[in-house]
Design a protein around this motif. Sequence first.
Motif, PDB file in Angstrom:
ATOM      1  N   MET A  18       0.815  -1.219   0.000  1.00 27.47           N
ATOM      2  CA  MET A  18       0.000   0.000   0.000  1.00 27.47           C
ATOM      3  C   MET A  18       0.848   1.267   0.000  1.00 27.47           C
ATOM      4  SD  MET A  18      -3.345  -0.328  -0.033  1.00 27.47           S
ATOM      5  CE  MET A  18      -3.880   1.187   0.768  1.00 27.47           C
ATOM      6  N   GLU A  19       2.133   1.138   0.281  1.00 24.64           N
ATOM      7  CA  GLU A  19       3.006   2.308   0.359  1.00 24.64           C
ATOM      8  C   GLU A  19       3.012   3.075  -0.965  1.00 24.64           C
ATOM      9  OE1 GLU A  19       4.515   3.436   2.941  1.00 24.64           O
ATOM     10  OE2 GLU A  19       4.285   1.760   4.347  1.00 24.64           O
ATOM     11  N   GLY A  20       2.760   4.383  -0.882  1.00 25.67           N
ATOM     12  CA  GLY A  20       2.830   5.248  -2.057  1.00 25.67           C
ATOM     13  C   GLY A  20       1.646   5.171  -2.991  1.00 25.67           C
ATOM     14  N   THR A  21       0.596   4.466  -2.606  1.00 28.02           N
ATOM     15  CA  THR A  21      -0.550   4.318  -3.505  1.00 28.02           C
ATOM     16  C   THR A  21      -1.531   5.480  -3.410  1.00 28.02           C
ATOM     17  OG1 THR A  21      -1.822   3.052  -1.878  1.00 28.02           O
ATOM     18  CG2 THR A  21      -0.378   1.804  -3.376  1.00 28.02           C
ATOM     19  N   ARG A  22      -1.428   6.297  -2.352  1.00 26.52           N
ATOM     20  CA  ARG A  22      -2.359   7.401  -2.165  1.00 26.52           C
ATOM     21  C   ARG A  22      -1.745   8.408  -1.201  1.00 26.52           C
ATOM     22  NH1 ARG A  22      -6.716   4.015   1.600  1.00 26.52           N
ATOM     23  NH2 ARG A  22      -5.381   3.963   3.452  1.00 26.52           N
ATOM     24  N   ASP A  23      -2.400   9.530  -1.013  1.00 25.55           N
ATOM     25  CA  ASP A  23      -1.927  10.580  -0.113  1.00 25.55           C
ATOM     26  C   ASP A  23      -2.406  10.287   1.307  1.00 25.55           C
ATOM     27  OD1 ASP A  23      -1.272  12.849   1.281  1.00 25.55           O
ATOM     28  OD2 ASP A  23      -2.191  14.257  -0.129  1.00 25.55           O
ATOM     29  N   GLU A  24      -1.532   9.769   2.143  1.00 27.06           N
ATOM     30  CA  GLU A  24      -1.934   9.378   3.490  1.00 27.06           C
ATOM     31  C   GLU A  24      -2.254  10.578   4.379  1.00 27.06           C
ATOM     32  OE1 GLU A  24      -2.685   6.280   4.391  1.00 27.06           O
ATOM     33  OE2 GLU A  24      -2.231   5.858   2.291  1.00 27.06           O
ATOM     34  N   ASN A  25      -1.669  11.725   4.097  1.00 25.04           N
ATOM     35  CA  ASN A  25      -2.018  12.926   4.868  1.00 25.04           C
ATOM     36  C   ASN A  25      -3.475  13.309   4.636  1.00 25.04           C
ATOM     37  OD1 ASN A  25       0.551  13.266   6.011  1.00 25.04           O
ATOM     38  ND2 ASN A  25       1.285  14.410   4.232  1.00 25.04           N
ATOM     39  N   SER A  26      -3.934  13.149   3.390  1.00 24.22           N
ATOM     40  CA  SER A  26      -5.335  13.436   3.081  1.00 24.22           C
ATOM     41  C   SER A  26      -6.258  12.437   3.772  1.00 24.22           C
ATOM     42  CB  SER A  26      -5.574  13.401   1.564  1.00 24.22           C
ATOM     43  OG  SER A  26      -4.862  14.432   0.918  1.00 24.22           O
ATOM     44  N   ILE A  27      -5.847  11.178   3.789  1.00 24.80           N
ATOM     45  CA  ILE A  27      -6.648  10.160   4.466  1.00 24.80           C
ATOM     46  C   ILE A  27      -6.749  10.475   5.960  1.00 24.80           C
ATOM     47  CG2 ILE A  27      -6.859   7.709   4.989  1.00 24.80           C
ATOM     48  CD1 ILE A  27      -7.236   8.404   2.050  1.00 24.80           C
ATOM     49  N   THR A  28      -5.630  10.902   6.550  1.00 27.57           N
ATOM     50  CA  THR A  28      -5.644  11.283   7.966  1.00 27.57           C
ATOM     51  C   THR A  28      -6.612  12.436   8.197  1.00 27.57           C
ATOM     52  OG1 THR A  28      -3.384  10.529   8.409  1.00 27.57           O
ATOM     53  CG2 THR A  28      -4.259  12.247   9.845  1.00 27.57           C
ATOM     54  N   ASP A  29      -6.588  13.446   7.338  1.00 27.95           N
ATOM     55  CA  ASP A  29      -7.493  14.588   7.488  1.00 27.95           C
ATOM     56  C   ASP A  29      -8.955  14.157   7.400  1.00 27.95           C
ATOM     57  OD1 ASP A  29      -5.361  16.298   7.775  1.00 27.95           O
ATOM     58  OD2 ASP A  29      -5.349  16.938   5.668  1.00 27.95           O
ATOM     59  N   ILE A  30      -9.252  13.248   6.457  1.00 29.86           N
ATOM     60  CA  ILE A  30     -10.618  12.764   6.292  1.00 29.86           C
ATOM     61  C   ILE A  30     -11.078  12.042   7.552  1.00 29.86           C
ATOM     62  CG2 ILE A  30     -12.059  11.094   5.043  1.00 29.86           C
ATOM     63  CD1 ILE A  30     -10.353  11.790   2.540  1.00 29.86           C
ATOM     64  N   ARG A  31     -10.215  11.212   8.095  1.00 31.44           N
ATOM     65  CA  ARG A  31     -10.608  10.437   9.271  1.00 31.44           C
ATOM     66  C   ARG A  31     -10.712  11.309  10.518  1.00 31.44           C
ATOM     67  NH1 ARG A  31      -8.056   4.380   8.209  1.00 31.44           N
ATOM     68  NH2 ARG A  31      -9.570   3.924   6.565  1.00 31.44           N
ATOM     69  N   ARG A  32      -9.942  12.362  10.576  1.00 34.32           N
ATOM     70  CA  ARG A  32     -10.107  13.304  11.687  1.00 34.32           C
ATOM     71  C   ARG A  32     -11.472  13.978  11.604  1.00 34.32           C
ATOM     72  NH1 ARG A  32      -4.045  16.067  11.558  1.00 34.32           N
ATOM     73  NH2 ARG A  32      -3.000  14.410  12.765  1.00 34.32           N
ATOM     74  N   GLY A  33     -11.910  14.255  10.367  1.00 25.58           N
ATOM     75  CA  GLY A  33     -13.240  14.826  10.185  1.00 25.58           C
ATOM     76  C   GLY A  33     -14.333  13.878  10.649  1.00 25.58           C
ATOM     77  N   TYR A  34     -14.202  12.609  10.283  1.00 28.21           N
ATOM     78  CA  TYR A  34     -15.171  11.614  10.734  1.00 28.21           C
ATOM     79  C   TYR A  34     -15.110  11.438  12.247  1.00 28.21           C
ATOM     80  CZ  TYR A  34     -16.772  10.023   6.169  1.00 28.21           C
ATOM     81  OH  TYR A  34     -17.365   9.953   4.931  1.00 28.21           O
ATOM     82  N   GLN A  35     -13.932  11.555  12.817  1.00 33.52           N
ATOM     83  CA  GLN A  35     -13.788  11.432  14.267  1.00 33.52           C
ATOM     84  C   GLN A  35     -14.666  12.455  14.981  1.00 33.52           C
ATOM     85  OE1 GLN A  35      -9.706  11.424  15.739  1.00 33.52           O
ATOM     86  NE2 GLN A  35     -10.324  12.552  17.570  1.00 33.52           N
ATOM     87  N   ALA A  36     -14.593  13.711  14.534  1.00 37.72           N
ATOM     88  CA  ALA A  36     -15.410  14.766  15.148  1.00 37.72           C
ATOM     89  C   ALA A  36     -16.896  14.509  14.911  1.00 37.72           C
ATOM     90  CB  ALA A  36     -15.003  16.124  14.567  1.00 37.72           C
ATOM     91  N   SER A  37     -17.238  14.061  13.690  1.00 31.35           N
ATOM     92  CA  SER A  37     -18.626  13.789  13.349  1.00 31.35           C
ATOM     93  C   SER A  37     -19.189  12.662  14.205  1.00 31.35           C
ATOM     94  CB  SER A  37     -18.726  13.430  11.868  1.00 31.35           C
ATOM     95  OG  SER A  37     -20.024  13.008  11.531  1.00 31.35           O
ATOM     96  N   PHE A  38     -18.431  11.602  14.373  1.00 31.73           N
ATOM     97  CA  PHE A  38     -18.914  10.454  15.129  1.00 31.73           C
ATOM     98  C   PHE A  38     -19.056  10.785  16.606  1.00 31.73           C
ATOM     99  CE2 PHE A  38     -18.818   8.236  11.383  1.00 31.73           C
ATOM    100  CZ  PHE A  38     -19.017   6.874  11.524  1.00 31.73           C
TER     101      PHE A  38
END
Length: 338
Positions: A65-85
Amino acid sequence: MWLTALLILGVNLVYAERHSLQYFYTGSTGMADFPQFVALGMVDGKQIDYYDSVIGKNVLKQAWMEGTRDENSITDIRRGYQASFSNNVQILMERFNQTLGIHSFQLMYGCELDTDGTTRGYYQYGYDGEDFLSLDKSSLTWTAANPQAVITKVKWDSTRAKANQNKGYLENICIEWLQKYVGYGKDTLERKVSPQVSLLQKDPSSPVSCHATGFYPSEVKISWMKNGQDHDEDVDLGELIINEDGTFQRASTLNVKPEEWKKNKFSCEVEHKSKTIREILTEDKIKTNYAPFPIGIIIGVAVAVLLLIVIGVVGYKVYQKKKGFKPVNGKFFFISVS
């Protein structure tokens, strides 16, 4: 946990290939020693990443999975869901007239792709281990599992914006990323490892188990025969368990008395994509539990229990029915049930 359709023609096992991309989110409250939010993704039943509110960043679990996507963006998305949940747990506690205790809000969503091009997708929400809302893609509406969910259903159905966005994601973006991930992890995900088959018995008077372990992929059929005929009575099929190395194990127990199987010809057949193995039940082939129980089983059970804790937090029953997904790229709705 669980992803390939089995078609039996005569004595041959025919496999219809199916790949899946699944994600699980759980927000919880009332557990001081457990993260308030956990998210993880899986491809073909293999965990690819993990995030929780304590570590605060997304962590990859597979080298491919290394280098297949922007992990910083994934982290930001999940932080958003964290607040929502976190917010949604509080809203639902009020809606269910709850003030204290352990409570959780869960989401699972994902897609599946067969080699014949057939696709499936699903979005399901749960609260405290019970169904809450699920998406009906055909009507672009939400199905409420209880009166408390009707408020959210009415809100979401009023514009159908969320249903349309979720359906488009499942049928397009999710399938595209599933194909990419399968390509990246092809050597791991499409490998075939044959099972090791043993006949196990705790003591001379105990039932005999036909135990298959170390196989990949997870689809396997374990059956018993008596004097050359299929024997389905007095047979208990155990749960599929993942081993520490990513392979799987499963057992089928024959609940007949020793005197019966000694005077008849019983055999266990394990059918796997890699090969078919048949073991004839005789006393000299049985491994007893007088010595320490096989370490592979102990490790497998421990890993399985840990995974269930991470996914379910408080026993996510919805997980038993389907599996889910997390978004990558595109537009996202940070959901609110209010």
